[in-house]
Write a protein that holds these residues in place. Sequence first.
Motif, short mmCIF file in Angstrom:
data_model
loop_
_atom_site.label_atom_id
_atom_site.label_comp_id
_atom_site.label_asym_id
_atom_site.label_seq_id
_atom_site.Cartn_x
_atom_site.Cartn_y
_atom_site.Cartn_z
N ALA A 1 0.69 -1.32 0.11
CA ALA A 1 0.04 0.06 0.10
C ALA A 1 0.66 1.39 -0.06
CB ALA A 1 -0.78 -0.02 1.07
N GLY A 2 1.95 1.13 0.67
CA GLY A 2 3.05 2.20 0.66
C GLY A 2 3.50 2.78 -0.58
N GLU A 3 3.90 1.71 -1.31
CA GLU A 3 4.47 2.04 -2.56
C GLU A 3 3.47 2.32 -3.52
OE1 GLU A 3 6.45 -1.96 -3.76
OE2 GLU A 3 7.85 -1.66 -2.17
N GLN A 4 2.20 1.92 -3.57
CA GLN A 4 1.23 2.52 -4.44
C GLN A 4 0.90 4.01 -4.02
OE1 GLN A 4 -2.60 0.22 -4.30
NE2 GLN A 4 -3.67 1.82 -5.52
N TRP A 5 0.92 4.28 -2.54
CA TRP A 5 0.70 5.84 -2.41
C TRP A 5 1.99 6.40 -2.82
CZ3 TRP A 5 3.69 7.74 1.95
CH2 TRP A 5 3.33 9.28 2.43
N LEU A 6 3.10 5.94 -2.90
CA LEU A 6 3.97 6.75 -2.81
C LEU A 6 3.97 7.18 -4.86
CD1 LEU A 6 7.29 5.11 -1.52
CD2 LEU A 6 6.31 7.43 -1.14
N ALA A 7 3.42 6.26 -5.59
CA ALA A 7 3.36 6.34 -7.02
C ALA A 7 2.10 7.15 -7.43
CB ALA A 7 3.13 5.07 -7.54
N THR A 8 1.19 7.54 -6.25
CA THR A 8 0.17 8.03 -6.72
C THR A 8 0.21 9.89 -6.74
OG1 THR A 8 -1.34 6.40 -5.66
CG2 THR A 8 -2.20 8.74 -5.76
N PRO A 9 -0.03 10.46 -7.79
CA PRO A 9 0.12 11.86 -7.95
C PRO A 9 -0.58 12.69 -6.73
CG PRO A 9 -0.37 11.04 -10.02
CD PRO A 9 -0.71 9.87 -9.09
N ASP A 10 -0.03 13.61 -6.17
CA ASP A 10 -0.56 14.42 -5.21
C ASP A 10 -1.71 14.90 -5.79
OD1 ASP A 10 1.48 14.15 -3.54
OD2 ASP A 10 2.59 16.00 -4.31
N GLY A 11 -3.06 14.99 -4.85
CA GLY A 11 -4.22 15.46 -5.11
C GLY A 11 -5.38 15.32 -3.76
N PRO A 12 -6.45 15.62 -4.21
CA PRO A 12 -7.35 15.55 -3.01
C PRO A 12 -7.74 14.28 -2.80
CG PRO A 12 -8.44 16.19 -5.11
CD PRO A 12 -7.05 16.32 -5.55
N ASP A 13 -7.39 13.24 -3.25
CA ASP A 13 -7.79 11.79 -2.99
C ASP A 13 -6.41 10.98 -2.55
OD1 ASP A 13 -10.39 11.78 -3.96
OD2 ASP A 13 -9.67 11.46 -5.96
N LYS A 14 -5.36 11.65 -2.49
CA LYS A 14 -4.14 11.16 -1.94
C LYS A 14 -3.81 11.61 -0.35
CE LYS A 14 0.92 10.46 -2.31
NZ LYS A 14 2.05 10.52 -3.18
N PRO A 15 -4.05 10.80 0.78
CA PRO A 15 -3.94 11.18 1.99
C PRO A 15 -2.42 11.41 2.34
CG PRO A 15 -4.07 8.88 1.98
CD PRO A 15 -4.42 9.46 0.57
N ASP A 16 -2.19 12.62 3.07
CA ASP A 16 -0.93 12.99 3.64
C ASP A 16 -0.44 11.87 4.62
OD1 ASP A 16 -1.66 13.29 6.13
OD2 ASP A 16 -1.89 15.43 6.04
N LEU A 17 1.12 11.93 4.77
CA LEU A 17 1.56 10.94 5.41
C LEU A 17 0.84 10.66 6.93
CD1 LEU A 17 4.08 9.19 6.28
CD2 LEU A 17 5.38 11.17 7.04
#
Length: 237
Positions: A179-195
């Motif tokens: 899940a962390g690697e998918q999160w890293l690869a996800t572009p920043d945006g409203p649907d991407k949670p912060d750390l």
Amino acid sequence: MNSTGLRPAPPEPDGRSRRWRAHRTARRVELVRLARRAVHRLGPEASMDEIAAAAGTSKSVFYRYFGDKAGLQQAVAERVLGRLQQELHEAAASAQSPLDGVHGMVRAYLGLAAASPNVYAFVTGGPTAGAHIHHFFSAVSTLMSEPMRRHLEGRRTAEDASPVLAFWSTAAIGLVRNAGEQWLATPDGPDKPDLEDFADLLTGWLLDGVMSPPGTRPSPTPPSTVEATSPTPKEHR
């Protein structure tokens, strides 16, 4: 053999040899630091020529100290993963509760990966990453199982859960890593949670399941509450 019947002690290395070994060790550490900086800037696919140029030296120097790119990758991995393992120990030691310990470990892992996704990809990917990565994640699994074991102590299910706890810790590492690697690869945006939110989310999934409310960290449930809310034999039927 001398007159006492014992073999004489080997001669002490001379000062020049000690200084040379110390110089090589220091130079190797410096090259690893420079390689990490180069990969952070250039990306995980950077060639040895590119890494050497960014480090201000020649490719032959890196080959002299590390053998090949796989050797350099392993040296950087040992440095990065050693630091992460130290942070995981510190997170567990400073936690106010077992659940905080799990959350601290998840946050430390995600934080180090997010600090440099390029370096993270360099040390965890490629054909040479297998052996040292497997050893590292086995150690992390052991670390993560301890706060969960303490969380289960005093609960009715603790005795039954202990033999299978190794499965949970292995699954936990798989969930956090993938899940962390998918999160890293996800572009920043409203649907991407912060750390912080993502660490809370994964901790909730690990401890309460995927239906736990997003953005909320699970809190310890007193054993008395578990007893009071546990289903009776009649309810099982």
